[in-house]
Design a protein around this motif. Structure first.
Motif, PDB file in Angstrom:
ATOM      1  N   ARG A   1       0.766  -1.268   0.032  1.00  8.47           N
ATOM      2  CA  ARG A   1      -0.054  -0.035   0.021  1.00  8.47           C
ATOM      3  C   ARG A   1       0.809   1.143  -0.052  1.00  8.47           C
ATOM      4  O   ARG A   1       0.606   2.141  -0.696  1.00  8.47           O
ATOM      5  CB  ARG A   1      -0.958   0.119   1.341  1.00  8.47           C
ATOM      6  N   PHE A   2       2.122   1.294   0.695  1.00  8.25           N
ATOM      7  CA  PHE A   2       2.828   2.283   0.710  1.00  8.25           C
ATOM      8  C   PHE A   2       3.606   2.444  -0.780  1.00  8.25           C
ATOM      9  O   PHE A   2       3.396   3.795  -1.169  1.00  8.25           O
ATOM     10  CB  PHE A   2       4.086   1.955   1.695  1.00  8.25           C
TER      11      PHE A   2
ATOM     12  N   LEU B   1       0.842   4.151  -3.105  1.00  9.35           N
ATOM     13  CA  LEU B   1       0.593   5.488  -2.618  1.00  9.35           C
ATOM     14  C   LEU B   1       1.605   6.689  -3.235  1.00  9.35           C
ATOM     15  O   LEU B   1       1.534   7.650  -3.788  1.00  9.35           O
ATOM     16  CB  LEU B   1       0.366   5.836  -1.059  1.00  9.35           C
TER      17      LEU B   1
ATOM     18  N   THR C   1      -0.835  12.587   5.344  1.00  6.08           N
ATOM     19  CA  THR C   1      -1.875  11.678   5.896  1.00  6.08           C
ATOM     20  C   THR C   1      -2.810  12.315   6.870  1.00  6.08           C
ATOM     21  O   THR C   1      -2.675  13.749   7.276  1.00  6.08           O
ATOM     22  CB  THR C   1      -1.276  10.568   6.869  1.00  6.08           C
TER      23      THR C   1
ATOM     24  N   ARG D   1      -3.178   0.303  10.499  1.00  2.78           N
ATOM     25  CA  ARG D   1      -3.710   1.446   9.694  1.00  2.78           C
ATOM     26  C   ARG D   1      -2.381   2.049   8.812  1.00  2.78           C
ATOM     27  O   ARG D   1      -1.783   2.804   9.255  1.00  2.78           O
ATOM     28  CB  ARG D   1      -4.145   2.481  10.639  1.00  2.78           C
TER      29      ARG D   1
ATOM     30  N   GLU E   1      -1.975   3.393   6.114  1.00  2.14           N
ATOM     31  CA  GLU E   1      -2.222   4.889   5.512  1.00  2.14           C
ATOM     32  C   GLU E   1      -2.226   6.079   6.611  1.00  2.14           C
ATOM     33  O   GLU E   1      -1.992   7.295   6.424  1.00  2.14           O
ATOM     34  CB  GLU E   1      -3.494   5.101   4.728  1.00  2.14           C
ATOM     35  N   GLU E   2      -1.907   5.744   7.803  1.00  2.00           N
ATOM     36  CA  GLU E   2      -1.730   6.580   9.168  1.00  2.00           C
ATOM     37  C   GLU E   2      -0.079   6.530   9.454  1.00  2.00           C
ATOM     38  O   GLU E   2       0.222   7.583  10.106  1.00  2.00           O
ATOM     39  CB  GLU E   2      -2.710   6.341  10.064  1.00  2.00           C
TER      40      GLU E   2
ATOM     41  N   LEU F   1       4.914   7.731   5.778  1.00  3.64           N
ATOM     42  CA  LEU F   1       5.020   7.240   4.440  1.00  3.64           C
ATOM     43  C   LEU F   1       6.263   8.335   3.762  1.00  3.64           C
ATOM     44  O   LEU F   1       5.954   9.054   3.085  1.00  3.64           O
ATOM     45  CB  LEU F   1       3.749   7.126   3.697  1.00  3.64           C
TER      46      LEU F   1
END
Length: 324
Positions: free
Chosen positions: A211-212, A215, A244, A284, A286-287, A290
């Protein structure tokens, strides 16, 4: 004529891979080195058996120059000494030492006495002059870079200022380099090579969470922010990350938002942790932190480490396709 980075380190392409803690394991570092550049694994806070495990994979994964990155301000002088002892005792001579930020002067002497190359990333002219004077390859980091920032200058301004002070030193540029065109601009400013971080976050061999990676490839420059919210584990240092919900609201509670595993050992991940989400992280994503540089706008998709290196070979001093 001063030698280019490629000649100094004995590599084919004058490109350094950033030793990003968590993301840059031995697999990524060795893939970069085997492709002709200089890979680097992130040692971060590893010491003892976990560091030995990484060093073993690093030393056996390639016979080309490859590095291990250590961070003096995070671990302190005593722990850095322990880490350095392991590196020098447990790895073959083709493993070089990479430092993020300045150590004590005795570290320079110790690495030189061991016959190893030393690469030091800096964010100021003062630190760059000192590092070069003590025999290190200097990486000039601009604020375009992803991750923790060592200064306040833009990349080419810092490179040009260092070159004016150090006409014969080996200087690599770091920050916002995602394309050969941007690398050429850094070379025109006075760099002898470049260091890439964000471009390797999305490499197949990177340990970054999928996911990182997604993004980063979807992001543009305006999606990054400079902040200091991800300070647990690395306080007092600004960093460039993807924006974020945590950067938007830094007053949220510091509760655990995930779990991860580092060299076989499980850890909880609190909100505001400096740790990046890796393939071993759940929660989580996306929190989390990144880290991402301005180069993201030039990085559209995940690719191999070898393809990243090949894309820069023709524009860097000392590469086979470049006439010096």
């Amino acid at each position: 004529m001063r030698p280019p980075l490629a000649a100094v380190l004995g590599i084919d392409v004058g490109l350094l891979q950033s030793g990003m803690g968590g993301v840059a394991g031995a697999e990524l570092a060795c893939a970069v080195s085997n492709a002709g550049a200089a890979g680097c694994a992130g040692g971060y806070k590893l010491v003892g058996a976990p560091l030995s495990a990484m060093l073993d994979r690093l030393g056996t994964g390639t016979d080309r120059p490859v590095g291990i990155n250590l961070i003096p301000e995070v671990v302190g002088a005593e722990e850095l000494d322990h880490q350095l002892t392991q590196v020098l005792d447990e790895t073959p001579p083709h493993v070089y030492v990479s430092l993020f930020g300045m150590p004590d002067d005795k570290v320079f002497d110790r690495v030189a006495d061991a016959g190893r190359h030393l690469v030091v990333q800096v964010g100021t002219v003062e630190d760059g002059v000192r590092a070069a004077g003590l025999g290190a390859v200097v990486v000039a980091q601009g604020i375009e870079a992803g991750g923790h920032l060592l200064g306040t200058a833009r990349r080419d301004e810092l490179v040009a200022a260092l070159r004016a002070e150090l006409p014969d030193a080996c200087i690599a540029a770091s920050g916002g380099i995602g394309s050969p065109e941007e690398a050429a601009r850094a070379v025109a400013a006075g760099a002898d090579g470049v260091l890439l971080g964000t471009a390797f976050v999305v490499a197949h061999e990177s340990r970054a969470h999928e996911r990182f990676k997604a993004l980063v490839t979807a992001a543009g420059e305006s999606d990054t922010v400079i902040t200091d919210v991800y300070e647990i584990g690395w306080p007092g240092r600004r960093h460039r990350v993807l924006a974020t919900a945590v950067t938007a609201d830094p007053d949220q509670p510091k509760k655990f938002i995930g779990k991860t595993v580092v060299e076989g050992k499980p850890y909880l991940v609190p909100r505001f942790s400096a740790a990046v989400p890796t393939e071993a992280t759940t929660g989580r994503i996306e929190e989390m932190a990144l880290y991402c540089g301005l180069s993201c706008s030039a990085i559209p998709a995940e690719t191999s480490a070898a393809d990243v290196v090949a894309g820069f070979a023709g524009v860097l001093p000392g590469s086979p396709a470049v006439t010096n």
